[in-house]
Design a protein around this motif. Sequence first.
Motif, short mmCIF file in Angstrom:
data_model
loop_
_atom_site.label_atom_id
_atom_site.label_comp_id
_atom_site.label_asym_id
_atom_site.label_seq_id
_atom_site.Cartn_x
_atom_site.Cartn_y
_atom_site.Cartn_z
N UNK A 95 30.77 -19.47 20.44
CA UNK A 95 29.86 -19.35 22.16
C UNK A 95 30.71 -17.82 22.29
N UNK A 96 31.67 -17.39 21.55
CA UNK A 96 31.40 -15.56 22.31
C UNK A 96 31.60 -14.88 20.70
N UNK A 97 30.76 -15.05 19.47
CA UNK A 97 31.27 -14.49 18.25
C UNK A 97 29.67 -14.96 17.72
N UNK A 98 29.37 -13.34 16.81
CA UNK A 98 28.23 -13.78 15.70
C UNK A 98 27.37 -13.19 16.77
N UNK A 99 26.32 -13.95 17.08
CA UNK A 99 24.52 -14.07 17.94
C UNK A 99 25.08 -15.00 18.61
N UNK A 100 25.88 -15.77 18.95
CA UNK A 100 26.46 -15.96 20.37
C UNK A 100 26.78 -14.71 21.56
N UNK A 127 29.26 1.32 11.82
CA UNK A 127 28.38 0.64 12.76
C UNK A 127 27.60 -0.33 11.42
N UNK A 128 27.81 -1.77 11.85
CA UNK A 128 26.84 -2.16 11.26
C UNK A 128 25.58 -2.28 11.72
N UNK A 129 25.04 -2.86 10.71
CA UNK A 129 23.31 -2.46 11.01
C UNK A 129 22.78 -3.24 12.30
N UNK A 130 23.28 -4.38 12.09
CA UNK A 130 23.01 -5.60 13.47
C UNK A 130 23.27 -5.10 14.57
N UNK A 131 24.35 -4.35 14.75
CA UNK A 131 24.56 -3.84 15.98
C UNK A 131 23.84 -2.10 16.67
N UNK A 132 22.82 -1.84 15.27
CA UNK A 132 21.83 -0.62 15.99
C UNK A 132 20.56 -0.68 16.94
N UNK A 133 20.47 -2.19 17.04
CA UNK A 133 18.97 -2.42 17.99
C UNK A 133 20.28 -2.09 19.75
N UNK A 134 21.27 -3.02 19.64
CA UNK A 134 21.77 -2.41 21.09
C UNK A 134 22.42 -0.93 20.74
N UNK A 135 21.68 0.31 20.10
CA UNK A 135 22.47 1.45 20.59
C UNK A 135 21.45 2.20 21.11
N UNK A 175 21.89 6.78 18.07
CA UNK A 175 22.64 5.59 17.11
C UNK A 175 24.35 6.06 17.25
N UNK A 176 24.85 7.47 16.74
CA UNK A 176 25.93 7.23 16.66
C UNK A 176 26.92 7.92 17.33
N UNK A 177 25.85 9.02 18.05
CA UNK A 177 25.85 9.17 19.57
C UNK A 177 26.30 8.21 21.08
N UNK A 178 25.60 7.12 20.84
CA UNK A 178 25.33 6.32 21.78
C UNK A 178 27.23 5.35 21.21
N UNK A 179 27.54 5.32 20.18
CA UNK A 179 28.42 4.52 20.12
C UNK A 179 29.68 5.02 20.28
N UNK A 180 29.91 6.67 20.29
CA UNK A 180 30.66 7.37 20.69
C UNK A 180 30.94 7.72 21.99
N UNK A 231 28.26 -7.27 22.30
CA UNK A 231 28.28 -7.16 20.49
C UNK A 231 29.21 -6.68 20.71
N UNK A 232 28.74 -4.65 21.61
CA UNK A 232 30.08 -3.24 21.09
C UNK A 232 31.15 -4.00 21.73
N UNK A 233 31.19 -4.14 22.83
CA UNK A 233 32.36 -4.43 23.99
C UNK A 233 33.06 -5.43 23.40
N UNK A 234 33.01 -6.45 22.70
CA UNK A 234 33.38 -7.35 21.59
C UNK A 234 34.30 -6.82 20.71
#
Length: 426
Positions: free
Chosen positions: A106-111, A249-257, A300-305, A331-334
């Motif tokens: 419950x702490x990794x992946x889509x969870x 930066x993974x493609x799945x992380x783009x939606x959160x940036x 997205x890159x600037x947001x991740x920075x 997902x970014x903090x993890x």
Amino acid sequence: MADEYQSEEDEFKTPLPLQKSKKKITENHHEDGAIDIKVKRISEKPDRISPIVAYFSSGYNPCAQSEEDVVESPKVTVYKHKAEAKKRLQVVVSPPGANVEFVGTNYSGEAAARQTCMYSLGVLDKETQTLRILPIAYNKIIRLEPRVKGSETVESEDSDSDKVITKDRMAKLNRSFGTKDAINRDKKRHALNLGDDPEAKELLESKLNKVDVKTSALESTSSIVARNIPPYDASATTPEEVYPIEKIIGKGEYNFLQDIHRLLEQGTEAVTDAYPVFVRNRLDMLRDIQDETEKETMSVVLSFITHLVKFNDLNQMNGYESAKDHKFPGIIRQKCESLFKDSDVKKMHDEKRALLISYVVALTLHVDKFKTNPADIAKDLRISDVNIRKHFENLGCKISRGKSGSLATLPVPLQFPQAMRKKRKR
């Protein structure tokens, strides 16, 4: 698991609407099949674990069985972190007689993504005419992924020699369910084991004799492996390919940036001081980009920075106050916790901080088209100009001086600085 809540449940009765009928019906049962049920809602208790809902991503059906054979139910094990504050759960389902198990957390992946829904589980007992509604553990739905067990051979319960899973069987299971890295390791191990066969050994030696190994190449390779830098391609022919964005930066992380991209779409001119100096100084450049795909990628890159800089501040005394209220996507903090901190300590080690700075430096090169002034990002990372230049040089950059200050560029082919050896005094 649901029975543990019986003593804590609050009971109330909710009869379903009855249809008028002159015919005689049994108690609590109606002519159309409807029944009166008691609804019992069971609240979550801190000292008891709630039910867990898990599903198999591979399509494995634990209840499947043939008409002749009755398949034994798989073993289900739930692990809970010993620290109550972490609330981490791991579910392991082990099918009987198989060398593959299904693991979900419950702490990794889509969870790990933000949860926007609350879930409950309803269990209807027709005999007692009771519907119990229980909360799902931490409101998580756990995805179970297949994993090959780590042991080379696995014996059955009766320990018969004819029921031992051999290495060949292990390799087949690994090819079916294992990761790409595990499959490659099996291929290398298989190639090394060919040395037991005289013919294969002779063929292997003939191939090795044709390889011209240079000492200088081995030395440079060993130095590259030891470098504390992001994923890279030493054979890249363009600067964009040296430190690929998709490897950082993974493609799945783009939606959160998407926070900076939304600011541009809304036409917001004012940006708060919560953003680093480097990011604020690049917003005008970002607005001038005509290609929408490139603009979104740079946003997205600037947001991740921004998140990397804030994570760095959060783990040092002189920057904690500026980052304590920063909101990290889960997902970014993890990702930051797993990449830049050791799980057993709270303090960030120096080598982990150096890796974080290398990630930031590689991303700033992409933003500034691989010609950047390190001054503003050095201020954001709270390090001196001398130290930031060392990080750029460690990634293969060349530092030159101009009218506006230092300029870091990334030439190709990639060349890392060689370690300087001190000469012995005679």
